[in-house]
Design an enzyme around this catalytic site. Structure first.
Site, PDB file in Angstrom:
ATOM      1  N   HIS A  65       0.814  -1.216   0.000  1.00  0.00           N
ATOM      2  CA  HIS A  65       0.000   0.000   0.000  1.00  0.00           C
ATOM      3  C   HIS A  65       0.852   1.272   0.000  1.00  0.00           C
ATOM      4  CE1 HIS A  65       0.296  -0.120   4.529  1.00  0.00           C
ATOM      5  NE2 HIS A  65       0.310   1.180   4.367  1.00  0.00           N
ATOM      6  N   ASP A  94      -0.042  -7.519   1.143  1.00  0.00           N
ATOM      7  CA  ASP A  94       0.398  -6.145   1.415  1.00  0.00           C
ATOM      8  C   ASP A  94       1.909  -6.059   1.566  1.00  0.00           C
ATOM      9  OD1 ASP A  94       0.133  -3.406   1.624  1.00  0.00           O
ATOM     10  OD2 ASP A  94      -0.254  -3.436   3.770  1.00  0.00           O
ATOM     11  N   SER A 176       4.578   2.704   7.834  1.00  0.00           N
ATOM     12  CA  SER A 176       4.211   1.502   7.081  1.00  0.00           C
ATOM     13  C   SER A 176       5.355   1.050   6.196  1.00  0.00           C
ATOM     14  CB  SER A 176       2.992   1.772   6.207  1.00  0.00           C
ATOM     15  OG  SER A 176       1.834   1.888   6.982  1.00  0.00           O
TER      16      SER A 176
END
Length: 192
Positions: A65, A94, A176
């Site tokens: 992402h 992901d 992230s």
């Protein structure tokens, strides 16, 4: 009062942060048009995330992402050097890998995350809110957490996270794709 055990712990945490710093990278992604997580069309989109070097010949792990669907991806090493990256995606998990044209990088060591136990210390390193080289400490709160997160950029409209490690080390937007380390400086997870 003897504060030496606490001072030793403090010094150990600081040394650990210094030890792993060369393995963590900042990731910038940009595109002309695209969709946000809710499916809205956006122009001139981009963002910042984090990655971790897993091979010294320029292979980096991050979250899909963070880089998925973007035209331009730039990796900024801890020493400030910048490289254009080529992305390979695994949308369902992901996870994405980025290849940059670099050699002799400091690669992180990886641990077996199946032996991680709640209560153990954890350290997250990343670029939250575009602030690179940010270090947060906490502990492992739980394992085997399951989450489904909406992401309208994907054909199914969501991502499934079947085996998350929960931590109270601060993980914010931009962290992230970065590593979650144990106290031995080994990667035990990728932050989402």
């Amino acid at each position: 009062m003897d504060l030496s055990p606490l001072k030793n712990l403090d010094q150990s945490f600081a040394a650990l942060a210094e030890f792993v710093a060369p393995t963590v990278v900042q990731v910038r992604a940009e595109g002309q048009t695209g969709r946000d997580l809710f499916g809205n069309t956006m122009d001139n989109i981009g963002g910042v995330g984090t990655g971790v070097i897993f091979r010294s010949d320029g292979w980096i792990i991050t979250n899909d992402h963070v880089v998925g669907g973007f035209k331009n991806v730039t990796v900024i090493l801890a020493d400030g050097r910048e490289f254009k990256g080529e992305v390979r995606r695994a949308t369902e998990s992901d996870i994405a890998v980025i290849k940059i044209d670099a050699k002799n990088l400091t690669a992180a060591s990886f641990a077996d995350s199946s032996v991680v136990r709640p209560g153990q210390f954890a350290m997250a390193v990343g670029s939250p809110f575009d602030l690179d080289k940010t270090v947060t400490f906490g502990h492992i709160s739980a394992k085997n957490r399951f989450r489904t997160i909406p992401d309208q950029r994907l054909p199914k409209g969501y991502r499934v996270y079947p085996d998350l490690i929960q931590t109270d080390a601060a993980i914010n937007q931009g962290t992230s794709g970065g590593p979650l380390f144990n106290i031995d400086g080994e990667v035990i997870g990728i932050n989402s």
